[in-house]
Scaffold this motif. Structure first.
Motif, PDB file in Angstrom:
ATOM      1  N   ASP A 288     -25.261 -19.258  74.570  1.00  0.00           N
ATOM      2  CA  ASP A 288     -26.457 -18.752  73.902  1.00  0.00           C
ATOM      3  C   ASP A 288     -26.365 -18.934  72.394  1.00  0.00           C
ATOM      4  OD1 ASP A 288     -29.000 -17.063  74.280  1.00  0.00           O
ATOM      5  OD2 ASP A 288     -27.912 -15.929  72.752  1.00  0.00           O
TER       6      ASP A 288
ATOM      7  N   TYR B 176     -28.977 -20.911  69.983  1.00  0.00           N
ATOM      8  CA  TYR B 176     -29.651 -20.264  68.853  1.00  0.00           C
ATOM      9  C   TYR B 176     -29.347 -20.989  67.548  1.00  0.00           C
ATOM     10  CZ  TYR B 176     -30.994 -16.874  65.337  1.00  0.00           C
ATOM     11  OH  TYR B 176     -31.573 -16.279  64.247  1.00  0.00           O
TER      12      TYR B 176
ATOM     13  N   PRO C 184     -36.106 -20.411  69.221  1.00  0.00           N
ATOM     14  CA  PRO C 184     -35.866 -20.324  70.671  1.00  0.00           C
ATOM     15  C   PRO C 184     -36.911 -19.409  71.305  1.00  0.00           C
ATOM     16  CG  PRO C 184     -34.209 -19.058  69.470  1.00  0.00           C
ATOM     17  CD  PRO C 184     -35.071 -19.699  68.444  1.00  0.00           C
TER      18      PRO C 184
ATOM     19  N   LEU D 258     -36.119 -15.904  73.159  1.00  0.00           N
ATOM     20  CA  LEU D 258     -35.645 -14.739  72.428  1.00  0.00           C
ATOM     21  C   LEU D 258     -36.799 -13.784  72.122  1.00  0.00           C
ATOM     22  CD1 LEU D 258     -33.185 -13.395  71.136  1.00  0.00           C
ATOM     23  CD2 LEU D 258     -33.688 -14.660  69.030  1.00  0.00           C
TER      24      LEU D 258
ATOM     25  N   LYS E  72     -32.129 -12.793  74.896  1.00  0.00           N
ATOM     26  CA  LYS E  72     -31.309 -13.923  74.466  1.00  0.00           C
ATOM     27  C   LYS E  72     -32.147 -15.175  74.235  1.00  0.00           C
ATOM     28  CE  LYS E  72     -27.397 -11.675  74.601  1.00  0.00           C
ATOM     29  NZ  LYS E  72     -26.546 -11.479  73.409  1.00  0.00           N
ATOM     30  N   SER E  73     -31.487 -16.230  73.743  1.00  0.00           N
ATOM     31  CA  SER E  73     -32.183 -17.458  73.339  1.00  0.00           C
ATOM     32  C   SER E  73     -32.318 -18.482  74.450  1.00  0.00           C
ATOM     33  CB  SER E  73     -31.443 -18.094  72.157  1.00  0.00           C
ATOM     34  OG  SER E  73     -31.450 -17.229  71.047  1.00  0.00           O
ATOM     35  N   CYS E  74     -31.617 -18.285  75.558  1.00  0.00           N
ATOM     36  CA  CYS E  74     -31.713 -19.194  76.702  1.00  0.00           C
ATOM     37  C   CYS E  74     -31.383 -18.417  77.961  1.00  0.00           C
ATOM     38  CB  CYS E  74     -30.769 -20.394  76.542  1.00  0.00           C
ATOM     39  SG  CYS E  74     -29.003 -19.966  76.587  1.00  0.00           S
TER      40      CYS E  74
ATOM     41  N   CYS F 221     -33.710 -23.872  78.353  1.00  0.00           N
ATOM     42  CA  CYS F 221     -34.095 -23.647  76.961  1.00  0.00           C
ATOM     43  C   CYS F 221     -35.558 -24.006  76.749  1.00  0.00           C
ATOM     44  CB  CYS F 221     -33.265 -24.525  76.017  1.00  0.00           C
ATOM     45  SG  CYS F 221     -31.497 -24.309  76.148  1.00  0.00           S
TER      46      CYS F 221
END
Length: 284
Positions: free
Chosen positions: A76, A80, A90, A93, A100-102, A131
């Motif tokens: 992650d 990011y 991202p 997020l 989280k970013s993924c 993603c």
């Protein structure tokens, strides 16, 4: 699946184009067709394409760095850091509270796995990293499977067939075909190999928002679902299970989707634009 009431409307007083005439001919026969707003302009498609370049590069970086002993939180952080360092955002997020970013989905996790420090990759794991990138307001979305070290022949086959399902769906997606055409082709290939297709989640339109019409289901009948018209941008992202297609959502985090029988699942995803000659891949 959302019950769409979309149809093709020509602005009052506007002259009918050849595209208008063609889409209206399908609409008049009772088919589900997109709205004109779902047809992206060349400028919008170029914006999505630029976002897709960053999204692809993020997954290239993950592919280079991923290894046994790595935590999903480390994945992650890679996502990011790379995304924001290239002037992008991202999309995961904060999306509807996602932290989280993924998404990192290991083995029996179908999708929406939440990266964390305690989840450590082990030899033999299979993992999907998903993603979505926003650049200048344009969204691009993709996911890939990674095999950690050496895994079982059964898991290897699952990962391979899931990718083949994406490729077969891509080939079936022709201009003025239907979403059901690609869903039918994907399900047929999965079943031929002894696997099942998740029915509770699907691909989607994308580009100006994270999720747009149409719902792109990965099972179905030919000639059903929304008409695919040049200028539409959407994902194909079949989730293929080793056992049952049925899934459940983890009650503790409200996000993580797991196979009902806790057998492995695999998924690959690209973003596509429909052209006059077939689909063009915008993310890998």
């Amino acid at each position: 699946m959302r019950k769409s009431k979309i149809n093709w409307r020509v602005p009052k007083g506007a002259e009918l184009t050849e595209l208008d005439k063609k889409v209206l001919s399908f609409q008049n026969k009772g088919h589900l067709v997109p709205s004109r707003e779902l047809i992206k302009t060349p400028e919008q498609i170029e914006g999505i394409r630029r976002s897709g370049v960053i999204n692809t590069a993020v997954l290239d970086l993950v592919e280079k760095e991923i290894h046994a002993g790595m935590s999903t939180a480390e994945i992650d952080k890679l996502v990011y850091d790379y995304t924001v360092s290239h002037g992008a955002i991202p999309a995961c997020l904060g999306y509807e509270g996602f932290p989280k970013s993924c998404c990192t989905s290991i083995n029996e996790v179908v999708c929406h796995g939440i990266p964390n420090d305690e989840e450590i990759l082990e030899e033999g794991d299979i993992i999907n990293v998903d993603c979505t990138t926003i650049l200048d307001g344009y969204y691009a979305d993709a996911s890939r499977m990674f095999i950690i070290g050496k895994t079982t022949p059964e898991k290897e086959k699952l990962v391979r067939v899931a990718k083949e399902c994406l490729e077969i769906g891509m080939e079936a997606a022709k201009p003025f075909s239907f979403v059901g055409d690609l869903g039918h082709a994907i399900e047929k290939h999965a079943k031929k190999n002894g696997f099942s297709v998740v029915r509770d989640l699907c691909g989607h339109g994308v580009g100006l928002e994270f999720h747009e019409e149409p719902d792109v289901e990965h099972y179905g009948k030919k000639g059903t679902g929304m008409l695919l018209v040049p200028g539409m941008v959407f994902t194909i992202e079949p989730m293929i299970n080793m056992g049952t297609w049925e899934v459940f959502i983890d009650e503790e985090d409200g996000w993580t989707v797991v196979t009902e029988d806790e057998l492995p699942s695999a998924q690959w995803e690209h973003t596509f634009v429909m052209t006059e000659n077939g689909v063009e891949i915008l993310t890998y």
